[in-house]
Design an enzyme around this catalytic site. Structure first.
Site, short mmCIF file in Angstrom:
data_model
loop_
_atom_site.label_atom_id
_atom_site.label_comp_id
_atom_site.label_asym_id
_atom_site.label_seq_id
_atom_site.Cartn_x
_atom_site.Cartn_y
_atom_site.Cartn_z
N HIS A 59 0.83 -1.21 0.00
CA HIS A 59 0.00 0.00 0.00
C HIS A 59 0.86 1.26 0.00
O HIS A 59 1.33 1.72 1.04
CB HIS A 59 -0.91 -0.02 1.24
CG HIS A 59 -1.95 1.05 1.25
ND1 HIS A 59 -3.11 0.93 2.00
CD2 HIS A 59 -2.03 2.25 0.65
CE1 HIS A 59 -3.84 2.02 1.83
NE2 HIS A 59 -3.21 2.84 1.02
N ARG A 63 1.67 9.04 -6.24
CA ARG A 63 1.26 10.38 -6.67
C ARG A 63 1.46 10.66 -8.16
O ARG A 63 1.35 11.82 -8.59
CB ARG A 63 1.99 11.46 -5.86
CG ARG A 63 1.75 11.37 -4.36
CD ARG A 63 0.31 11.66 -3.99
NE ARG A 63 0.11 11.78 -2.54
CZ ARG A 63 -0.85 11.18 -1.87
NH1 ARG A 63 -1.73 10.40 -2.50
NH2 ARG A 63 -0.99 11.35 -0.59
N ASN A 93 -5.50 6.14 -6.81
CA ASN A 93 -6.20 7.44 -6.64
C ASN A 93 -5.32 8.62 -7.06
O ASN A 93 -5.04 9.53 -6.29
CB ASN A 93 -6.69 7.61 -5.19
CG ASN A 93 -5.56 7.64 -4.18
OD1 ASN A 93 -4.49 7.11 -4.42
ND2 ASN A 93 -5.80 8.26 -3.04
N ASP A 151 -9.08 3.09 -3.01
CA ASP A 151 -8.49 3.65 -1.79
C ASP A 151 -8.53 5.18 -1.77
O ASP A 151 -8.29 5.84 -2.78
CB ASP A 151 -7.05 3.19 -1.60
CG ASP A 151 -6.48 3.71 -0.28
OD1 ASP A 151 -7.20 3.66 0.73
OD2 ASP A 151 -5.34 4.20 -0.27
N HIS A 231 -5.45 -0.87 5.77
CA HIS A 231 -5.17 -0.06 6.97
C HIS A 231 -6.21 -0.11 8.09
O HIS A 231 -6.83 0.89 8.44
CB HIS A 231 -4.90 1.40 6.59
CG HIS A 231 -5.91 2.07 5.68
ND1 HIS A 231 -7.26 1.99 5.86
CD2 HIS A 231 -5.73 2.83 4.58
CE1 HIS A 231 -7.87 2.67 4.92
NE2 HIS A 231 -6.96 3.18 4.11
N ASP A 304 1.15 2.57 3.84
CA ASP A 304 0.22 3.62 3.38
C ASP A 304 0.99 4.93 3.18
O ASP A 304 0.51 6.01 3.55
CB ASP A 304 -0.96 3.80 4.35
CG ASP A 304 -2.12 4.59 3.71
OD1 ASP A 304 -2.01 4.97 2.52
OD2 ASP A 304 -3.12 4.84 4.41
N HIS A 308 2.82 14.27 0.90
CA HIS A 308 2.10 15.55 0.70
C HIS A 308 3.10 16.69 0.65
O HIS A 308 4.11 16.66 1.36
CB HIS A 308 1.11 15.80 1.85
CG HIS A 308 -0.13 14.98 1.74
ND1 HIS A 308 -1.07 15.16 0.75
CD2 HIS A 308 -0.58 13.95 2.50
CE1 HIS A 308 -2.05 14.30 0.90
NE2 HIS A 308 -1.78 13.54 1.95
ZN LIG Z 1 -7.26 4.50 2.56
ZN LIG Z 2 -3.87 4.80 1.15
#
Ligand SMILES: [Zn+2]
Ligand SMILES: [Zn+2]
Length: 422
Positions: A59, A63, A93, A151, A231, A304, A308
């Site tokens: 996971h 980006r 995503n 996700d 998660h 995860d 950012h």
């Molecule tokens: Zn998530």
């Molecule tokens: Zn995630």
């Protein structure tokens, strides 16, 4: 299902205490690698250096496409190499979302040009992650999708979820679910409990996760299909998972280092680097997650890793985005906070960071055995180091561990027969 640039295959000899939990090995050995393949394993003198099967992270957010200022395939896989990983799975995503064979195809091409360690890409469950229309899963699987996930977003509709399970099974891939009931999480900033009440932040209760976990386990049991829970954060979710597994459902789950180490008490710092979705929960939740990781009900550690931009995380807590980085600190954080204090045996941690996630997704399990392509991590457990922004290979600095001194250091990573770090 995994893609990377065609690295040279290395010749080298590594020596140390080999711990390969899947094979029941724990002894000092000398491992000879020729042209990237393990060709000899012989007894060696005692050593404090540990050699283990390299890690697999199920996971990661790379980006790319869309936010290459936060991470690229090159920087994200370089961070993975520094963290001891020989394979990672990236979530879809992105912008655009990985919901078509065309978007996936361009990522695969990019990975073949710049991925330092093999990377797999999950395709979206629903077009645009909008939760309305399923993607062409068979086409995405043919184009190389390693699994399917929305996700970042839950699959709101139970009916769509049911059909997604059916189509994922035709495509021969796993569904990985971000479990959140949005009408319960609302605009919650942190775990709903005593600390959120004191700080005056909107709460995101455990039941927002566990109600969706319960729903999806029920649908999966009805359809007789496996699924993977991303998660997990709440004790109630762990209880539902364990019960479903006891009844024979092929469900797997993952837990992140931050949910295993921190609780909502950390939010008192108002540091946006402890803001994540799902949020850090209470000590009883943390205890249940550790117990489930030890027992194997949760078989995977997942970072995860969610990079950012600095300016976004420097905003006040309530305005900052959810998510923290984690590829480069996953092993040392868990070694320091779980293994050293005696909460988790080292060999269990090594298994849950390597064979566990590989098995969940049907990826090749890294093994230290003659004839295998070398996928190895060399660890110095006595080494300690301070987590510093300028030490990261990741393009984003939003780690929850900045300034902390950790024990256990990744000295070298060998992925796919190439030395990719050290
Ligand atoms: Zn998530
Ligand atoms: Zn995630």
């Amino acid at each position: 299902m995994l893609f990377c640039k065609n690295g040279r295959k290395d010749d080298l000899v590594v020596e140390g205490r080999v711990i390969d939990p899947a094979q029941g090995i724990d002894e000092c050995l000398k491992v000879t690698i020729e042209a990237g393949t393990i060709v000899r394993i012989e007894p060696a003198g005692s050593s404090s250096t540990v050699l283990a099967p390299a890690f697999v992270d199920p996971h990661v957010h790379l980006r790319t496409p869309g936010r290459e200022d936060e991470e690229t395939i090159a920087t994200g896989t370089a961070a993975a190499a520094a963290g001891g990983f020989c394979a990672i799975l990236a979530m879809p995503n992105t912008d655009p979302v990985v919901d078509s064979a065309a978007v996936l195809g361009s990522l695969v091409e990019l990975a073949q040009q710049e991925a330092v360690v093999p990377v797999g890409f999950l395709g979206a469950i629903s077009k645009g992650l909008a939760g309305a229309e399923l993607t062409e899963m068979a086409e995405l699987a043919d184009a190389g999708a390693a699994g399917f996930s929305d996700d970042g977003m839950p699959v709101r509709s139970a009916g769509l979820m049911r059909r997604a399970l059916q189509y994922a099974s035709f495509a021969g891939r796993l569904l990985a679910l971000h479990e959140e009931e949005p009408s319960l999480s609302g605009d919650g900033q942190m775990h709903e409990g005593a600390v959120s009440a004191e700080l005056g932040f909107a709460g995101y209760p455990s039941v927002a996760e566990s109600t969706m976990v319960g729903r999806d386990l029920a649908i999966a049991a009805y359809e007789g299909q496996p699924l993977h829970l991303l998660h997990l954060s709440a004790r109630e979710s762990v209880e539902l998972l364990s019960r479903a597994q006891a009844e024979g459902l092929g469900a797997t789950a993952e837990v992140t280092p931050h949910h295993l180490v921190l609780t909502d008490e950390a939010v008192r710092s108002l540091d946006a680097n402890v803001k994540m979705n799902p949020p850090l929960r209470a000590e009883a939740d943390r205890g249940a997650l550790i117990a489930a990781l030890r027992s194997g009900n949760i078989s995977c550690v997942a970072s995860d890793h969610a990079p950012h931009a600095r300016h976004e995380k420097e905003a006040p807590f309530e305005e900052a985005p959810f998510g923290v980085t984690g590829l480069e600190t996953a092993f040392p954080a868990l070694y320091t906070h779980l293994v050293v204090p005696g909460l988790l045996p080292l060999e269990v941690l090594l298994e849950r960071m390597s064979a566990g996630p590989a098995r969940a997704y049907g990826l090749p399990e890294p093994r230290i055995e003659v004839g295998a392509l070398a996928n190895l991590v060399v660890l110095d457990l006595d080494g300690s180091w301070q987590v510093r922004e300028d030490g990261f290979r990741s393009r984003s600095p939003n780690s929850w561990l900045l300034g902390e001194t950790l024990h256990g250091r990744v000295v070298m990573t060998i992925a796919n027969g190439s030395v990719v770090y050290g």
